[in-house]
Scaffold this active site. Structure first.
Site, PDB file in Angstrom:
ATOM      1  N   TYR A   1      -3.606  -8.362  15.648  1.00  0.00           N
ATOM      2  CA  TYR A   1      -3.364  -7.406  14.556  1.00  0.00           C
ATOM      3  C   TYR A   1      -4.327  -6.223  14.675  1.00  0.00           C
ATOM      4  O   TYR A   1      -3.912  -5.064  14.706  1.00  0.00           O
ATOM      5  CB  TYR A   1      -3.517  -8.101  13.190  1.00  0.00           C
ATOM      6  CG  TYR A   1      -3.574  -7.125  12.041  1.00  0.00           C
ATOM      7  CD1 TYR A   1      -2.450  -6.389  11.680  1.00  0.00           C
ATOM      8  CD2 TYR A   1      -4.759  -6.906  11.350  1.00  0.00           C
ATOM      9  CE1 TYR A   1      -2.512  -5.470  10.650  1.00  0.00           C
ATOM     10  CE2 TYR A   1      -4.822  -5.989  10.311  1.00  0.00           C
ATOM     11  CZ  TYR A   1      -3.701  -5.271   9.963  1.00  0.00           C
ATOM     12  OH  TYR A   1      -3.770  -4.344   8.947  1.00  0.00           O
TER      13      TYR A   1
ATOM     14  N   ASN B   1       5.867  -4.266  17.048  1.00  0.00           N
ATOM     15  CA  ASN B   1       6.103  -3.540  15.796  1.00  0.00           C
ATOM     16  C   ASN B   1       4.998  -2.519  15.517  1.00  0.00           C
ATOM     17  O   ASN B   1       5.269  -1.342  15.273  1.00  0.00           O
ATOM     18  CB  ASN B   1       6.197  -4.539  14.640  1.00  0.00           C
ATOM     19  CG  ASN B   1       6.684  -3.890  13.363  1.00  0.00           C
ATOM     20  OD1 ASN B   1       7.727  -3.226  13.358  1.00  0.00           O
ATOM     21  ND2 ASN B   1       5.937  -4.042  12.294  1.00  0.00           N
TER      22      ASN B   1
ATOM     23  N   ASP C   1      11.906   2.151   5.328  1.00  0.00           N
ATOM     24  CA  ASP C   1      11.377   0.776   5.260  1.00  0.00           C
ATOM     25  C   ASP C   1      12.498  -0.172   5.695  1.00  0.00           C
ATOM     26  O   ASP C   1      13.647  -0.003   5.274  1.00  0.00           O
ATOM     27  CB  ASP C   1      10.934   0.466   3.825  1.00  0.00           C
ATOM     28  CG  ASP C   1       9.931  -0.685   3.767  1.00  0.00           C
ATOM     29  OD1 ASP C   1       8.791  -0.449   3.310  1.00  0.00           O
ATOM     30  OD2 ASP C   1      10.291  -1.819   4.172  1.00  0.00           O
TER      31      ASP C   1
ATOM     32  N   PHE D   1     -10.842  -1.377   4.134  1.00  0.00           N
ATOM     33  CA  PHE D   1     -11.438  -2.707   4.048  1.00  0.00           C
ATOM     34  C   PHE D   1     -10.432  -3.553   3.246  1.00  0.00           C
ATOM     35  O   PHE D   1      -9.263  -3.566   3.621  1.00  0.00           O
ATOM     36  CB  PHE D   1     -12.880  -2.611   3.533  1.00  0.00           C
ATOM     37  CG  PHE D   1     -13.788  -2.153   4.681  1.00  0.00           C
ATOM     38  CD1 PHE D   1     -13.608  -0.917   5.282  1.00  0.00           C
ATOM     39  CD2 PHE D   1     -14.734  -3.003   5.220  1.00  0.00           C
ATOM     40  CE1 PHE D   1     -14.354  -0.521   6.391  1.00  0.00           C
ATOM     41  CE2 PHE D   1     -15.501  -2.616   6.323  1.00  0.00           C
ATOM     42  CZ  PHE D   1     -15.310  -1.388   6.906  1.00  0.00           C
ATOM     43  N   ASN D   2     -10.776  -4.256   2.187  1.00  0.00           N
ATOM     44  CA  ASN D   2      -9.784  -5.150   1.565  1.00  0.00           C
ATOM     45  C   ASN D   2      -9.054  -4.477   0.401  1.00  0.00           C
ATOM     46  O   ASN D   2      -9.638  -4.303  -0.681  1.00  0.00           O
ATOM     47  CB  ASN D   2     -10.468  -6.428   1.078  1.00  0.00           C
ATOM     48  CG  ASN D   2     -10.796  -7.358   2.231  1.00  0.00           C
ATOM     49  OD1 ASN D   2     -11.466  -6.955   3.184  1.00  0.00           O
ATOM     50  ND2 ASN D   2     -10.316  -8.575   2.167  1.00  0.00           N
TER      51      ASN D   2
ATOM     52  N   ILE E   1       0.839  -1.203   0.000  1.00  0.00           N
ATOM     53  CA  ILE E   1       0.000   0.000   0.000  1.00  0.00           C
ATOM     54  C   ILE E   1       0.876   1.257   0.000  1.00  0.00           C
ATOM     55  O   ILE E   1       0.632   2.202  -0.746  1.00  0.00           O
ATOM     56  CB  ILE E   1      -0.988  -0.020   1.192  1.00  0.00           C
ATOM     57  CG1 ILE E   1      -1.809  -1.335   1.137  1.00  0.00           C
ATOM     58  CG2 ILE E   1      -1.916   1.188   1.145  1.00  0.00           C
ATOM     59  CD1 ILE E   1      -2.760  -1.553   2.295  1.00  0.00           C
TER      60      ILE E   1
ATOM     61  N   PHE F   1       2.646   3.693   7.090  1.00  0.00           N
ATOM     62  CA  PHE F   1       2.142   2.389   6.643  1.00  0.00           C
ATOM     63  C   PHE F   1       2.837   1.224   7.345  1.00  0.00           C
ATOM     64  O   PHE F   1       2.295   0.122   7.364  1.00  0.00           O
ATOM     65  CB  PHE F   1       2.375   2.211   5.135  1.00  0.00           C
ATOM     66  CG  PHE F   1       1.617   3.189   4.278  1.00  0.00           C
ATOM     67  CD1 PHE F   1       0.315   2.918   3.890  1.00  0.00           C
ATOM     68  CD2 PHE F   1       2.203   4.377   3.858  1.00  0.00           C
ATOM     69  CE1 PHE F   1      -0.391   3.808   3.103  1.00  0.00           C
ATOM     70  CE2 PHE F   1       1.500   5.277   3.073  1.00  0.00           C
ATOM     71  CZ  PHE F   1       0.203   4.994   2.686  1.00  0.00           C
TER      72      PHE F   1
HETATM   73  N1  UFG Z   1     -10.110 -16.531   1.313  1.00  0.00           N
HETATM   74  C1  UFG Z   1     -10.343 -17.801   0.811  1.00  0.00           C
HETATM   75  N2  UFG Z   1      -9.261 -18.507   0.375  1.00  0.00           N
HETATM   76  C2  UFG Z   1      -7.992 -18.042   0.406  1.00  0.00           C
HETATM   77  C3  UFG Z   1      -7.763 -16.743   0.906  1.00  0.00           C
HETATM   78  C4  UFG Z   1      -8.857 -16.017   1.361  1.00  0.00           C
HETATM   79  O1  UFG Z   1     -11.476 -18.284   0.770  1.00  0.00           O
HETATM   80  O2  UFG Z   1      -7.081 -18.763  -0.004  1.00  0.00           O
HETATM   81  C5  UFG Z   1     -11.265 -15.749   1.771  1.00  0.00           C
HETATM   82  C6  UFG Z   1     -11.144 -15.332   3.219  1.00  0.00           C
HETATM   83  O3  UFG Z   1     -11.707 -16.311   4.052  1.00  0.00           O
HETATM   84  C7  UFG Z   1     -11.939 -14.012   3.219  1.00  0.00           C
HETATM   85  C8  UFG Z   1     -11.726 -13.453   1.808  1.00  0.00           C
HETATM   86  O4  UFG Z   1     -11.285 -14.564   1.027  1.00  0.00           O
HETATM   87  O5  UFG Z   1     -13.289 -14.289   3.365  1.00  0.00           O
HETATM   88  C9  UFG Z   1     -10.653 -12.384   1.763  1.00  0.00           C
HETATM   89  O6  UFG Z   1      -9.504 -12.871   2.417  1.00  0.00           O
HETATM   90  P1  UFG Z   1      -8.102 -12.114   2.415  1.00  0.00           P
HETATM   91  O7  UFG Z   1      -7.156 -12.983   3.175  1.00  0.00           O
HETATM   92  O8  UFG Z   1      -7.771 -11.703   1.038  1.00  0.00           O
HETATM   93  O9  UFG Z   1      -8.403 -10.796   3.214  1.00  0.00           O
HETATM   94  P2  UFG Z   1      -8.987 -10.641   4.695  1.00  0.00           P
HETATM   95  O10 UFG Z   1     -10.407 -10.222   4.533  1.00  0.00           O
HETATM   96  O11 UFG Z   1      -8.743 -11.783   5.571  1.00  0.00           O
HETATM   97  O12 UFG Z   1      -7.986  -9.563   5.260  1.00  0.00           O
HETATM   98  C10 UFG Z   1      -8.035  -8.214   4.967  1.00  0.00           C
HETATM   99  C11 UFG Z   1      -6.650  -7.614   5.102  1.00  0.00           C
HETATM  100  C12 UFG Z   1      -6.190  -7.660   6.533  1.00  0.00           C
HETATM  101  C13 UFG Z   1      -7.221  -7.038   7.396  1.00  0.00           C
HETATM  102  C14 UFG Z   1      -8.531  -7.723   7.187  1.00  0.00           C
HETATM  103  C15 UFG Z   1      -9.603  -7.113   7.997  1.00  0.00           C
HETATM  104  O13 UFG Z   1      -5.754  -8.293   4.280  1.00  0.00           O
HETATM  105  O14 UFG Z   1      -4.974  -6.988   6.651  1.00  0.00           O
HETATM  106  O15 UFG Z   1      -8.902  -7.613   5.829  1.00  0.00           O
HETATM  107  O16 UFG Z   1     -10.623  -8.059   8.201  1.00  0.00           O
HETATM  108  F1  UFG Z   1      -6.894  -7.164   8.697  1.00  0.00           F
END
Ligand code: UFG
Length: 324
Positions: A140, A91, A30, A168-169, A11, A72
């Site tokens: 986290y 951290n 960094d 969000f994502n 990011i 970041f």
């Molecule tokens: N997912 C799968 N398979 C995978 C990877 C992910 O089904 O191999 C699903 C997860 O269960 C989730 C969605 O895809 O439902 C998104 O998952 P990500 O791991 O891509 O992202 P997250 O929602 O877990 O995480 C993101 C950020 C984090 C933050 C979080 C807040 O990456 O840093 O949102 O909820 F903390």
């Protein structure tokens, strides 16, 4: 000049690129644990070191004419934060405190913070606005939540000016293909799907198909990385023009299920992607969707990438031509 911590990460590097295009001068700090030297544009000074190093922080503020910090630098693996919380609190919280205290000593008081929807924990209502209760369910999310609390206190006590942006994502890549997402290990859904499409992985596992959602899989709000970059720029402009400190949620306000993400990516990649249905992943809320109306109203933020197909297209361009 802006100090960008974690400016070689996913990011942070997109923000650096965006800020340069806005005519800003930046210096990047960094430690390159997860960041990539190649992600920092030529001509930008990269200081390789740790934000927890007080002498280094003093040196940076002494040697550069810094008026703001866009922060970041953090670890961001939710699962690891559960098994190794010490790493995350030290951290993400303690070392951030070191940055804030260096700012205090050097009389720099503008701070834009990379926060997360993980500070909310399990949603009690969706879409989630800034008033949604905060009850993080993993270290986290807590490590970022603690920084938000510290920022409130520093604002009241020392006149710190801050904007905390709860993403969000984050998804997608620079549309020009110069930089993009590169995590090791990669855990995020979209890059994993794309690597499956390229034959680098055999299938994508779907974590949970029995959620209380229309197709049984988790729903997330995927926001393009450049739209996040734009929000940081607007946040800093707000602080520089004397605007109030604030918290903003950043998302497209549209949710996509894991199955929908797979299907959009199949269209973008032009091939069928093998899926394997797996049990739920611990700590995944069923549905996370932002209400971003405050950021739109107060920052004038308008995401340019409003549909997932466009976002996935930039991720695919990157995956098929990545340099790092
Ligand atoms: N997912 C799968 N398979 C995978 C990877 C992910 O089904 O191999 C699903 C997860 O269960 C989730 C969605 O895809 O439902 C998104 O998952 P990500 O791991 O891509 O992202 P997250 O929602 O877990 O995480 C993101 C950020 C984090 C933050 C979080 C807040 O990456 O840093 O949102 O909820 F903390």
């Amino acid at each position: 000049m802006i100090l960008v911590t974690g400016g070689a990460g996913y990011i942070g590097s997109h923000y650096v690129q965006y800020a340069l295009e806005q005519g800003e001068q930046v210096v990047v700090l960094d430690n390159l644990v997860f960041g990539h030297r190649e992600a920092v544009p030529e001509g930008v000074e990269l200081i390789t070191g740790d934000m927890g190093d007080t002498d280094l922080m003093n040196k940076i503020f002494t040697e550069h004419n810094i008026d703001a910090v866009v922060h970041f630098a953090a670890y961001a693996y939710v699962g690891e934060s559960v098994t190794d919380p010490c790493k995350y609190y030290n951290n993400n919280t303690v070392a951030t405190l070191n940055v804030l205290d260096a700012m205090r000593r050097h009389k720099v008081n503008r701070f834009v913070f990379s926060s997360t929807c993980a500070t909310f924990g399990n949603p009690v209502r969706v879409p989630m606005d800034e008033e949604h209760p905060q009850s993080p369910i993993n270290p986290y999310g807590q490590s970022k939540y603690f920084v938000e609390q510290i920022l409130r206190a520093y604002h009241h006590a020392y006149g710190f000016q801050f904007v905390s942006l709860r993403y969000f994502n984050a998804a997608g890549a620079d549309p020009k293909g110069r930089i993009g997402e590169s995590h090791d290990p990669e855990t995020h859904l979209i890059p994993l799907i794309m690597q499956t499409a390229q034959g680098k992985r055999q299938h994508i596992g779907i974590f949970g198909t029995d959620y209380d959602t229309p197709d049984g899989t988790c729903i997330r709000d995927y926001i393009h990385i450049l739209d996040l970059a734009q929000a940081h720029d607007l946040a800093l402009k707000r602080l520089r023009s004397g605007g109030e400190s604030a918290f903003y949620n950043l998302g497209t306000e549209q949710g996509y299920s894991v199955r929908e993400v797979v299907s959009v990516c199949e269209k973008v990649c032009g091939r069928k992607i093998a899926v394997q249905e797996l049990p739920r992943r611990a700590g995944d809320p069923p549905r996370l969707v932002a209400s971003a109306s405050r950021a739109k109203k107060e920052l004038g933020w308008q995401p340019r990438f409003e549909n997932l197909e466009e976002i996935a297209q930039t991720a695919w361009n990157w995956e098929t031509s990545r340099r790092y």
